[in-house]
Design a protein around this motif. Structure first.
Motif, PDB file in Angstrom:
ATOM      1  N   ASP A  78      -6.115  -4.091   0.161  1.00 26.24           N
ATOM      2  CA  ASP A  78      -5.702  -3.151  -0.883  1.00 26.24           C
ATOM      3  C   ASP A  78      -5.624  -3.874  -2.219  1.00 26.24           C
ATOM      4  O   ASP A  78      -4.837  -4.792  -2.383  1.00 26.24           O
ATOM      5  CB  ASP A  78      -4.340  -2.554  -0.523  1.00 26.24           C
ATOM      6  CG  ASP A  78      -3.822  -1.635  -1.612  1.00 26.24           C
ATOM      7  OD1 ASP A  78      -4.672  -1.080  -2.329  1.00 26.24           O
ATOM      8  OD2 ASP A  78      -2.598  -1.491  -1.738  1.00 26.24           O
ATOM      9  N   ALA A 116      -5.657   1.387 -14.826  1.00 26.18           N
ATOM     10  CA  ALA A 116      -4.625   2.391 -14.542  1.00 26.18           C
ATOM     11  C   ALA A 116      -3.234   1.778 -14.625  1.00 26.18           C
ATOM     12  O   ALA A 116      -2.333   2.328 -15.290  1.00 26.18           O
ATOM     13  CB  ALA A 116      -4.861   3.001 -13.162  1.00 26.18           C
ATOM     14  N   LYS A 139     -11.053  -0.327 -12.495  1.00 29.69           N
ATOM     15  CA  LYS A 139     -10.416   0.958 -12.790  1.00 29.69           C
ATOM     16  C   LYS A 139      -8.945   0.933 -12.377  1.00 29.69           C
ATOM     17  O   LYS A 139      -8.081   1.483 -13.075  1.00 29.69           O
ATOM     18  CB  LYS A 139     -11.146   2.086 -12.062  1.00 29.69           C
ATOM     19  CG  LYS A 139     -12.533   2.378 -12.615  1.00 29.69           C
ATOM     20  CD  LYS A 139     -13.161   3.567 -11.895  1.00 29.69           C
ATOM     21  CE  LYS A 139     -14.530   3.895 -12.483  1.00 29.69           C
ATOM     22  NZ  LYS A 139     -15.160   5.061 -11.801  1.00 29.69           N
ATOM     23  N   ILE A 140      -8.662   0.307 -11.251  1.00 33.26           N
ATOM     24  CA  ILE A 140      -7.271   0.193 -10.800  1.00 33.26           C
ATOM     25  C   ILE A 140      -6.469  -0.638 -11.794  1.00 33.26           C
ATOM     26  O   ILE A 140      -5.328  -0.298 -12.147  1.00 33.26           O
ATOM     27  CB  ILE A 140      -7.216  -0.435  -9.397  1.00 33.26           C
ATOM     28  CG1 ILE A 140      -7.856   0.506  -8.375  1.00 33.26           C
ATOM     29  CG2 ILE A 140      -5.779  -0.737  -8.993  1.00 33.26           C
ATOM     30  CD1 ILE A 140      -7.972  -0.078  -6.985  1.00 33.26           C
ATOM     31  N   SER A 191      -5.051  -2.175  -5.096  1.00 37.78           N
ATOM     32  CA  SER A 191      -4.604  -1.118  -6.003  1.00 37.78           C
ATOM     33  C   SER A 191      -3.624  -1.602  -7.053  1.00 37.78           C
ATOM     34  O   SER A 191      -3.295  -0.865  -7.977  1.00 37.78           O
ATOM     35  CB  SER A 191      -3.954   0.007  -5.195  1.00 37.78           C
ATOM     36  OG  SER A 191      -2.794  -0.466  -4.553  1.00 37.78           O
ATOM     37  N   SER A 192      -3.126  -2.835  -6.925  1.00 37.84           N
ATOM     38  CA  SER A 192      -2.124  -3.282  -7.883  1.00 37.84           C
ATOM     39  C   SER A 192      -2.605  -4.443  -8.737  1.00 37.84           C
ATOM     40  O   SER A 192      -1.820  -5.083  -9.411  1.00 37.84           O
ATOM     41  CB  SER A 192      -0.857  -3.707  -7.137  1.00 37.84           C
ATOM     42  OG  SER A 192      -1.165  -4.731  -6.237  1.00 37.84           O
ATOM     43  N   ILE A 201      -4.459   6.998  -7.185  1.00 39.33           N
ATOM     44  CA  ILE A 201      -5.093   5.957  -8.002  1.00 39.33           C
ATOM     45  C   ILE A 201      -6.210   5.271  -7.216  1.00 39.33           C
ATOM     46  O   ILE A 201      -7.309   5.040  -7.741  1.00 39.33           O
ATOM     47  CB  ILE A 201      -4.040   4.932  -8.472  1.00 39.33           C
ATOM     48  CG1 ILE A 201      -3.070   5.582  -9.456  1.00 39.33           C
ATOM     49  CG2 ILE A 201      -4.710   3.720  -9.111  1.00 39.33           C
ATOM     50  CD1 ILE A 201      -1.888   4.705  -9.836  1.00 39.33           C
ATOM     51  N   ARG A 202      -5.943   4.958  -5.963  1.00 42.22           N
ATOM     52  CA  ARG A 202      -6.977   4.308  -5.143  1.00 42.22           C
ATOM     53  C   ARG A 202      -8.182   5.224  -4.943  1.00 42.22           C
ATOM     54  O   ARG A 202      -9.333   4.786  -4.986  1.00 42.22           O
ATOM     55  CB  ARG A 202      -6.393   3.900  -3.787  1.00 42.22           C
ATOM     56  CG  ARG A 202      -5.424   2.737  -3.839  1.00 42.22           C
ATOM     57  CD  ARG A 202      -5.153   2.193  -2.440  1.00 42.22           C
ATOM     58  NE  ARG A 202      -4.522   3.195  -1.587  1.00 42.22           N
ATOM     59  CZ  ARG A 202      -3.205   3.343  -1.452  1.00 42.22           C
ATOM     60  NH1 ARG A 202      -2.380   2.567  -2.146  1.00 42.22           N
ATOM     61  NH2 ARG A 202      -2.704   4.252  -0.642  1.00 42.22           N
ATOM     62  N   ARG A 209       0.821  -1.210   0.000  1.00 45.09           N
ATOM     63  CA  ARG A 209       0.000   0.000   0.000  1.00 45.09           C
ATOM     64  C   ARG A 209       0.859   1.267   0.000  1.00 45.09           C
ATOM     65  O   ARG A 209       0.547   2.238  -0.685  1.00 45.09           O
ATOM     66  CB  ARG A 209      -0.922  -0.009   1.224  1.00 45.09           C
ATOM     67  CG  ARG A 209      -1.993   1.057   1.210  1.00 45.09           C
ATOM     68  CD  ARG A 209      -2.918   0.908   2.404  1.00 45.09           C
ATOM     69  NE  ARG A 209      -4.000   1.867   2.350  1.00 45.09           N
ATOM     70  CZ  ARG A 209      -5.137   1.683   1.709  1.00 45.09           C
ATOM     71  NH1 ARG A 209      -5.336   0.557   1.050  1.00 45.09           N
ATOM     72  NH2 ARG A 209      -6.077   2.605   1.714  1.00 45.09           N
ATOM     73  N   ALA A 260     -10.211   5.472  -8.160  1.00 48.30           N
ATOM     74  CA  ALA A 260     -10.941   4.229  -8.442  1.00 48.30           C
ATOM     75  C   ALA A 260     -12.126   4.050  -7.509  1.00 48.30           C
ATOM     76  O   ALA A 260     -13.114   3.404  -7.874  1.00 48.30           O
ATOM     77  CB  ALA A 260      -9.999   3.040  -8.323  1.00 48.30           C
ATOM     78  N   LEU A 303       0.110   6.368  -5.670  1.00 52.84           N
ATOM     79  CA  LEU A 303      -0.685   5.178  -5.342  1.00 52.84           C
ATOM     80  C   LEU A 303      -1.991   5.579  -4.660  1.00 52.84           C
ATOM     81  O   LEU A 303      -3.064   5.029  -4.962  1.00 52.84           O
ATOM     82  CB  LEU A 303       0.114   4.243  -4.425  1.00 52.84           C
ATOM     83  CG  LEU A 303       1.224   3.416  -5.072  1.00 52.84           C
ATOM     84  CD1 LEU A 303       2.019   2.680  -3.997  1.00 52.84           C
ATOM     85  CD2 LEU A 303       0.638   2.421  -6.067  1.00 52.84           C
ATOM     86  N   ASN A 360     -12.016  -2.203  -8.631  1.00 54.88           N
ATOM     87  CA  ASN A 360     -10.780  -2.897  -9.006  1.00 54.88           C
ATOM     88  C   ASN A 360     -10.509  -2.841 -10.508  1.00 54.88           C
ATOM     89  O   ASN A 360      -9.348  -2.857 -10.939  1.00 54.88           O
ATOM     90  CB  ASN A 360     -10.840  -4.354  -8.548  1.00 54.88           C
ATOM     91  CG  ASN A 360     -10.792  -4.477  -7.039  1.00 54.88           C
ATOM     92  OD1 ASN A 360     -10.411  -3.540  -6.349  1.00 54.88           O
ATOM     93  ND2 ASN A 360     -11.190  -5.629  -6.526  1.00 54.88           N
TER      94      ASN A 360
END
Length: 334
Positions: A329, A288, A284-285, A331-332, A274-275, A147, A278, A271, A282
Motif C-alpha cells: 500500500d 492528494a 497522484k496519491i 497510499s500515504s 484515494i487509492r 491501509r 489514483a 483512504l 503513487n
C-alpha cells in the motif's frame, strides 16, 4: 569292374555303431560287487566321520546375558530395585505377554498425560505480552502505510508483530485456536483503545483550551498539525514526520464532517477512495496527501514549525516495511 567309392559316412558307420552300442544310455548297469558294502549297510557307530556331536545349547546363556545387561543399564539410569525386578520379569516373559505389557504401559501413560493436561491452568495473556500488543497497536495506527484503521487488516498487522517479536509469548500458542483467540481479543481491544485516544486528541485540538464548551476554538487558537502530531506520538517510539502529519490531517478533515460513532469508518472509506482514484499511481496519491496537509496547515493554528520529511524511528520503519510487504500500500507516500 571297379568298386563303388565309399563316403565318409560309410567309412565311419561301424564306428558310429560301436559308439551307439557303448553309450551309457544303452549300457546295462554294472552288478553290485559282493565284496563292497552299500552306504546304508554301514554301522554309523563304526564310522567316526558320520558321527555328529549334539549341538551346544546357548539360548539360556544368551538370555541370562541380556538380563544382566538390561539390569546394568537400569542401574546406570538409577531405576529403583522394584523397577529392576520388573525389567527382569519382563525379559523372561513370552514375547506375546511382553507386547501386551508394552501396550498397557502406553495406555497408562496416556491416562497420566490426560490428567496433567486437564489440571493445567487455562492460558492467559501475560502482562508483558499485553504491553507489547499495546505498543504494536500504536505503531500500526501511527504508520503512514496503514491501509485501514478498523477491521481485520489492522488486527492482523498487530498479530504479525506479536509473532515476529514474541517476547514472552508462549511457544506454539498461535497453533492453539482457543489460546490464540485470547491474543486476538487483546489485539482488538488495544486497537480500540488507541483509536479512542486519537479521536479524543483530535477533539482536543479543536476546542478552546481554557473552556469545555461545545464550540470549537478560533482557528488561530487550535493546535496546528505539528502540535497535534506530537500529542499522537507522545510516549511512543514514533516520531513526527510529513507522512504521519498528512494522515492525521486527513483524520481531522473527516472528523469536522463526521464526528459521530462512524468516524473511523469514514476515514477508511476516504483512504479507499484515494487509492481507487489514483489507480496505483503513487504520484497522484502523494499529491492528494500533500493537498490535505497544506489545507490543514492553513486552517488550524499558526504555521511556526518545519516538518521533517525523513525522520523515522527504526522500529516504526520495520512496521512500515511489514505493512508494505503484506499490502503493498503506497497510499500515504508524500
Amino acid at each position: 569292374m571297379s568298386s563303388r567309392a565309399t563316403t565318409p559316412e560309410d567309412r565311419l558307420s561301424d564306428v558310429f555303431g560301436a559308439m551307439d552300442e557303448n553309450s551309457p544310455e544303452n549300457s546295462p548297469a554294472a552288478p553290485p560287487r559282493p565284496d563292497k558294502r552299500s552306504h546304508s549297510s554301514v554301522d554309523p557307530a563304526s564310522d567316526d566321520e558320520d558321527v555328529q556331536a549334539p549341538p551346544v545349547q546357548v539360548s539360556s546363556i544368551l538370555a541370562q546375558n541380556v538380563v544382566l545387561a538390561a539390569k546394568g543399564h537400569g542401574e546406570r539410569k538409577r531405576l529403583k530395585p522394584d523397577q529392576l525386578a520388573a525389567v527382569e520379569t519382563f525379559l523372561n516373559n513370552p514375547s506375546a505377554l511382553r507386547e501386551a505389557k508394552i501396550m498397557i504401559s502406553i495406555m497408562a501413560l496416556e491416562n497420566q498425560i490426560d490428567k496433567i493436561v486437564t489440571a493445567t491452568a487455562p492460558y492467559q495473556v501475560s502482562a508483558d505480552t499485553e504491553k507489547n500488543i499495546k505498543n504494536f497497536a500504536v505503531a500500526v495506527l501511527l504508520s503512514s502505510k496503514c491501509r485501514t484503521y478498523k477491521g481485520q487488516n489492522a488486527i492482523k498487522l498487530v498479530l504479525d508483530l506479536v509473532k515476529l517479536y514474541r517476547g514472552d509469548l508462549a511457544p506454539g500458542v498461535e497453533f492453539n485456536p482457543a489460546d490464540w483467540g485470547k491474543v486476538m481479543v487483546c489485539a482488538g481491544d488495544a486497537l480500540t483503545q488507541v483509536r479512542s485516544k486519537f479521536k479524543k486528541l483530535i477533539i482536543y485540538s479543536l476546542k478552546p483550551h481554557d473552556t469545555k464548551g461545545p464550540n470549537n476554538a478560533a482557528p488561530a487558537d487550535q493546535l496546528n498539525i505539528f502540535q497535534l502530531s506530537e500529542a499522537f506520538v507522545d510516549g511512543t517510539r514514533c516520531s513526527v514526520n510529513v507522512p504521519l502529519c498528512a494522515r492525521i490531517a486527513l483524520m481531522r478533515k473527516v472528523y469536522l464532517q463526521e464526528p459521530g460513532s462512524k468516524f473511523w469508518d469514514f476515514v477508511d472509506k476516504d483512504l479507499a477512495k484515494i487509492r481507487k482514484r489514483a489507480d496505483g499511481d503513487n504520484k497522484k496519491i502523494a499529491r492528494a496527501f500533500r493537498h490535505i496537509l497544506e489545507a490543514d496547515q492553513a486552517k488550524h493554528g499558526s504555521k511556526d514549525y518545519e516538518l521533517d520529511n525523513e525522520t523515522v524511528d527504526l522500529f516504526q520503519q520495520q512496521v512500515d516495511d511489514l505493512i508494505d510487504a503484506g499490502a503493498a500500500d503506497a497510499s500515504s507516500i508524500v
